[in-house]
Design an enzyme around this catalytic site. Structure first.
Site, short mmCIF file in Angstrom:
data_model
loop_
_atom_site.label_atom_id
_atom_site.label_comp_id
_atom_site.label_asym_id
_atom_site.label_seq_id
_atom_site.Cartn_x
_atom_site.Cartn_y
_atom_site.Cartn_z
N LYS A 23 53.16 -30.25 54.50
CA LYS A 23 52.02 -30.64 53.67
C LYS A 23 51.42 -32.00 54.05
O LYS A 23 50.69 -32.09 55.03
CB LYS A 23 52.44 -30.58 52.20
CG LYS A 23 52.90 -29.16 51.76
CD LYS A 23 53.31 -29.08 50.33
CE LYS A 23 54.04 -27.80 50.00
NZ LYS A 23 53.14 -26.67 49.71
N ASP A 28 64.92 -30.91 51.09
CA ASP A 28 63.64 -30.26 51.39
C ASP A 28 62.54 -31.09 50.71
O ASP A 28 62.29 -30.95 49.52
CB ASP A 28 63.64 -28.82 50.87
CG ASP A 28 62.29 -28.16 51.15
OD1 ASP A 28 62.16 -26.93 50.88
OD2 ASP A 28 61.36 -28.84 51.61
N TYR A 47 62.30 -23.30 45.99
CA TYR A 47 61.62 -22.52 47.01
C TYR A 47 61.58 -23.34 48.29
O TYR A 47 61.24 -24.52 48.26
CB TYR A 47 60.19 -22.18 46.57
CG TYR A 47 59.39 -21.39 47.58
CD1 TYR A 47 58.35 -21.99 48.30
CD2 TYR A 47 59.67 -20.05 47.83
CE1 TYR A 47 57.62 -21.26 49.23
CE2 TYR A 47 58.93 -19.32 48.75
CZ TYR A 47 57.90 -19.93 49.44
OH TYR A 47 57.18 -19.21 50.38
P1 KE4 Z 1 55.11 -23.44 53.91
O1 KE4 Z 1 55.84 -22.46 54.81
O2 KE4 Z 1 54.31 -22.74 52.82
O3 KE4 Z 1 54.28 -24.46 54.70
O4 KE4 Z 1 56.22 -24.35 53.18
C1 KE4 Z 1 57.23 -23.71 52.46
C2 KE4 Z 1 57.81 -24.67 51.44
C3 KE4 Z 1 59.01 -25.27 51.71
N1 KE4 Z 1 59.58 -26.14 50.83
C4 KE4 Z 1 58.95 -26.45 49.66
C5 KE4 Z 1 59.60 -27.42 48.73
C6 KE4 Z 1 57.70 -25.86 49.34
O5 KE4 Z 1 57.10 -26.17 48.17
C7 KE4 Z 1 57.11 -24.96 50.25
C8 KE4 Z 1 55.78 -24.29 49.96
N2 KE4 Z 1 55.16 -24.60 48.71
C9 KE4 Z 1 54.31 -23.59 48.17
C10 KE4 Z 1 53.78 -24.08 46.82
N3 KE4 Z 1 54.79 -24.35 45.87
C11 KE4 Z 1 53.18 -23.26 49.09
C12 KE4 Z 1 52.05 -22.47 48.47
C13 KE4 Z 1 52.04 -21.05 48.95
O6 KE4 Z 1 53.12 -20.44 49.10
O7 KE4 Z 1 50.91 -20.55 49.16
#
Ligand code: KE4
Length: 423
Positions: free
Chosen positions: A267, A239, A144
């Protein structure tokens, strides 16, 4: 457990926002409960609106490596706020944070700050396409990278949890530019390069896949990706939104000694504030506006409050490398407890752990890829989730997420968690 106030707030929220939440995984959909509404958090603890207290292993999906509301981060942010929240102009803090990031991650020769991991990965791919003048990208099933159109193809995290790995609303023409390989399967990557010669702009990968639960790269897999992308003139994008500053201050690229072309962070880099970064080789990043033709912009990019939180968080991590030793040791203890749970209760459980990241898959399979992760019994996970909640332990409301250990988890927290795991 009394959750009356959460139920009330949930009803109100349902009338205002899809599923009553601002991010799908928070809806507790796959664990068959209504979400808890959080009132505040401190250190390793999170408190819901009904006053229930939990030891938190979601850590806001990763940012909370130092625990919630670290006093030094809060103090720095409070001070920064009185000087103004946003200017839409450059500040010294952006350069200070960027310099710290480059000190920790030398591959970040030139970088750009944005407000979310989604923006970071979307922009990194655009930079790679602008640099190579190619259109296609490779991602991995179950990984993801946020919710930009081209990446919502066989995605992980809540897309997997809600079983919508291919989102509605994404034009087929967009998705066609995204080729999907299998994590830890070199042949699936070779085949895509052979069938799309000189057409692949970028390969984006989570160096540790942490959105299908936690799946570790097999020996030589990341090295293979580095080689095959270099051979094909394809930009390798790590990523590291989860692994960055999580596995070490140098992230997964230091942990596994790989030199990617571009990297995305999120994060932890913002210390819990909306902040993410993409960057890497100068020859690629110099093409980003205003010095080049790859356009990308953001009103709140490099926001002074977010950079303040990021600077203080990275400073604390750089000054206290012992935090990494402690959180890895505690993650190993939890992993051992899950293995004991499996033996004592005679239930199928497979645990993957690296650094302070771990996941207990409810399956007998040795989970080393997407298929293995999907073999998990999500109903069994839901029942485990409920048991942990009743024991005062807050873990991810989805089998396909990670468990995060923070520097704020005390020995007593770990002991209590082990007791709950073995109950
Ligand atoms: P954000 O757009 O949510 O800040 O980041 C996206 C993203 C990109 N790359 C990786 C490896 C990620 O894990 C994420 C977002 N992680 C999720 C949890 N696995 C965020 C939680 C959510 O979607 O509410």
């Amino acid at each position: 457990m009394n959750i009356a106030k959460s139920e009330e707030l949930y009803k109100v929220a349902l009338d205002l926002m899809p599923g009553g939440v601002n991010s799908p995984v928070r809806a507790f959909g796959s664990v068959g409960r209504n979400p808890l509404f959080i009132d505040h958090a401190k250190g390793s603890r999170i408190f819901d609106v009904d006053g229930n207290e939990f030891i938190d292993y979601v850590c806001s999906w990763g940012p909370g490596i130092l625990g919630h509301a670290h006093p030094e981060v809060i103090e720095a942010v409070q001070k920064a706020c009185v000087d103004g929240l946003t200017f839409g102009a450059p500040t010294r803090k952006e350069s200070e944070l960027a310099a710290m990031i480059r000190d920790c991650v030398p591959s970040m020769e030139l970088m750009r700050m944005v407000s979310s991991g989604t923006e970071a990965t979307m922009s990194a791919i655009r930079a790679a396409r602008g640099y190579t003048k190619r259109d296609k990208i490779i991602k991995f099933k179950g990984c993801y990278h946020g919710h930009s159109d081209g990446l919502l193809v066989q995605a992980g995290s809540a897309a997997l949890t809600q079983s919508v790995p291919d989102s509605a609303g994404v034009p087929a023409s967009f998705a066609q530019q995204t080729l999907v390989a299998l994590y830890n399967d070199k042949d699936s990557v070779r085949e895509l390069f052979e069938n799309n010669k000189d057409q692949i702009a970028a390969l984006i990968v989570e160096p540790v896949a942490a959105n299908m639960g936690v799946v570790l790269p097999e020996e030589g897999f990341l090295e293979f990706l580095r080689e095959i992308t270099a051979e094909n003139g394809t930009v390798l994008i790590f990523d590291e939104v989860i692994t960055g500053f999580r596995l070490s201050v140098g992230g997964a690229q230091a942990w596994y000694n790989i030199d990617p072309d571009l990297t995305t962070f999120g994060k932890i880099v913002g210390g819990g504030m909306p902040m993410a970064v993409y960057g890497g080789k100068k020859e690629i990043m110099k093409n980003v506006a205003p010095t080049g033709k790859v356009y990308q912009a953001g009103t709140l990019s490099g926001n002074p409050i977010a950079t303040t939180a990021g600077i203080k968080t990275l400073q604390l991590l750089m000054d206290h490398p012992e935090v990494y030793t402690k959180i890895e040791a505690n993650a190993k203890k939890l992993a051992e407890a899950f293995k004991m749970r499996a033996q004592q209760k005679n239930i199928p459980l497979h645990v993957n752990q690296v650094g302070s990241l771990l996941c207990a898959f409810h399956t007998a399979e040795n989970v080393k890829d997407y298929t293995g992760a999907l073999s998990s019994d999500t109903a069994a996970y839901a029942s485990y989730f409920g048991d942990m909640l009743e024991s005062g332990i807050y873990v991810a409301p989805s089998q396909f997420e990670a468990m995060f250990v923070s520097g704020a988890h005390s020995d007593e927290d770990i002991a209590r968690t082990i007791e709950a795991i073995l109950k």
